[in-house]
Enzyme design. Structure first.
Site: not given
Ligand code: NAD
Ligand code: GLY
Length: 360
Positions: A119, A141, A183, A225, A239, A243, A250, A263
């Site tokens: 939890r 998130k 972003e 942010k 917030r 998006n 998406h 993404h």
């Molecule tokens: P990812 O986590 O898939 O990373 C992208 C690629 O880079 C992967 O292949 C990873 O292994 C590689 N990688 C990571 N760090 C590296 C490094 N230092 N050197 C070499 N390779 C490296 O993708 P992302 O773009 O980081 O994140 C996208 C995800 O984040 C999506 O699932 C999206 O929905 C989510 N997201 C969440 C929020 C939130 O607020 N929680 C906001 C935006 C996006």
């Molecule tokens: N990436 C959108 C949020 O964190 O609200």
């Protein structure tokens, strides 16, 4: 090193550290760890690059690592279970800490695991992509995808701290760097027009990985942010503006199969569609829309929708979105350059016109 604070109530405020060489600074990390039990969650790409470094600064702790496969298609409940299996098999207790070492996929999954395990346990974000450093690691998130919708299963769960070491970006592929820039540009578009101008002027330096330009872009993004999250942690209002472009984006990610479009790439296309629709309802003019498309192109990001996605396909996928209310699609649009609207119900004919302008 820069230190920013995400200001939250009930003693949950936390720092974001941004700078060079931070992964070697043991105290930065350990001051946020409560007990000796620590599990680092990473993936098969990032672990060989940075896990040993992190383990070295955690010598005095009992450290386990959970190494997941790499990719958006593994951001699922099934792979989340591997984290729980590991924690339970190693008898992790409630005061243990999870550390996310990776991009947004690892960050979102680790955070969700921390929200659910017994939890709720503590977690720390060590984002290793630009996208994760400027966005996903901040704000709490967390979650996983479902075949019918992106990020549809999740929880709000804030980390204890975020450590954004710009040096790890050295190993990031160019395509991933550009995805992160999507972003970054988003913050300029929704609330920081001066930053947007700065990005237009400095895009070449960012793409060339100039450390001071990257550090500034990360800092300015995180300031934006943190302000938004501090104001509206649970997305009851402002917030949602974070998006911008995400409902279209998406749909592209889900519609083309998770992992085909990054993404950030999907968000870039989505922001261009949102700009087009903002013009149709009279908020932006054509020159402004062209300027928005140009800035994404200058970051080497796609600005056109995938050929295989039809208007109906978009509409079907956009009907599954967390912003929708009473079954109606609601979108964030741009009232002006540097000013996003709150979610609005858009006129269906105008939405169709935008989609027809882009999709087959
Ligand atoms: P990812 O986590 O898939 O990373 C992208 C690629 O880079 C992967 O292949 C990873 O292994 C590689 N990688 C990571 N760090 C590296 C490094 N230092 N050197 C070499 N390779 C490296 O993708 P992302 O773009 O980081 O994140 C996208 C995800 O984040 C999506 O699932 C999206 O929905 C989510 N997201 C969440 C929020 C939130 O607020 N929680 C906001 C935006 C996006
Ligand atoms: N990436 C959108 C949020 O964190 O609200």
């Amino acid at each position: 090193m820069k230190e920013l604070i995400v200001e939250l109530n009930n003693d949950r405020s936390y720092p974001i550290y941004i700078g060079s060489g931070l992964l070697n600074q043991s105290r930065l990390l350990t001051q946020h760890i409560q007990s000796k039990q620590v599990a680092i969650v990473s993936n098969v790409t990032v672990a060989p690059l940075y896990l040993a470094k992190l383990e070295a600064v955690l010598q005095d702790y009992t450290v386990q690592s959970v190494i997941l496969p790499d990719g958006e298609q593994y951001k699922t409940l099934h792979y989340l279970e591997q984290i729980f299996d590991h924690l339970l098999a190693n008898k992790f207790s409630r005061n243990s800490t999870l550390i996310a070492l990776g991009g947004g996929v690892i960050g979102d999954m680790t955070g969700f695991a921390a929200a659910c395990y017994q939890r709720g346990i503590a977690f720390i974000q060590i984002p290793t992509t630009l996208l994760a450093q400027v966005d996903s690691s901040v704000g709490g998130k967390t979650g996983v995808n479902h075949p019918l919708g992106k990020n549809m299963i999740g929880a709000f769960c804030q980390p204890k701290c975020v450590i954004a070491d710009v040096d790890v970006l050295d190993s990031l592929e160019d395509r991933q760097l550009s995805a992160g820039l999507a972003e970054v540009i988003k913050y300029g578009l929704i609330r920081d027009i001066d930053f947007l101008f700065w990005l237009e002027a400095n895009m070449k330096n960012l793409l060339a990985r100039d450390k001071s330009a990257l550090t500034y872009a990360i800092e300015r993004s995180c300031i934006n942010k943190a302000e938004v999250v501090g104001e509206d942690e649970f997305e009851t209002g402002v917030r949602a503006t974070l998006n911008l472009g995400h409902t279209f984006g998406h749909a592209i990610e889900t519609g083309t199969g998770y992992g085909h479009y990054l993404h950030g790439e999907a968000v870039a296309i989505g922001c261009c569609l949102a700009a087009d629709l903002s013009r149709r309802i009279g908020w932006l003019n054509l020159q402004e829309v062209e300027r928005i498309i140009a800035i994404f192109k200058s970051a080497h990001l796609p600005v056109l929708t995938p050929e295989q996605m039809t208007v109906d396909h978009f509409l079907e996928l956009m009907s599954v979105d967390k912003k929708n209310l009473d079954g109606k699609i609601r979108l964030i649009l741009l009232e002006a350059m540097g000013k996003a609207s709150l979610p609005i119900n858009v006129d269906h004919a105008q939405l169709l016109a935008t989609l027809k302008n882009y999709a087959g």
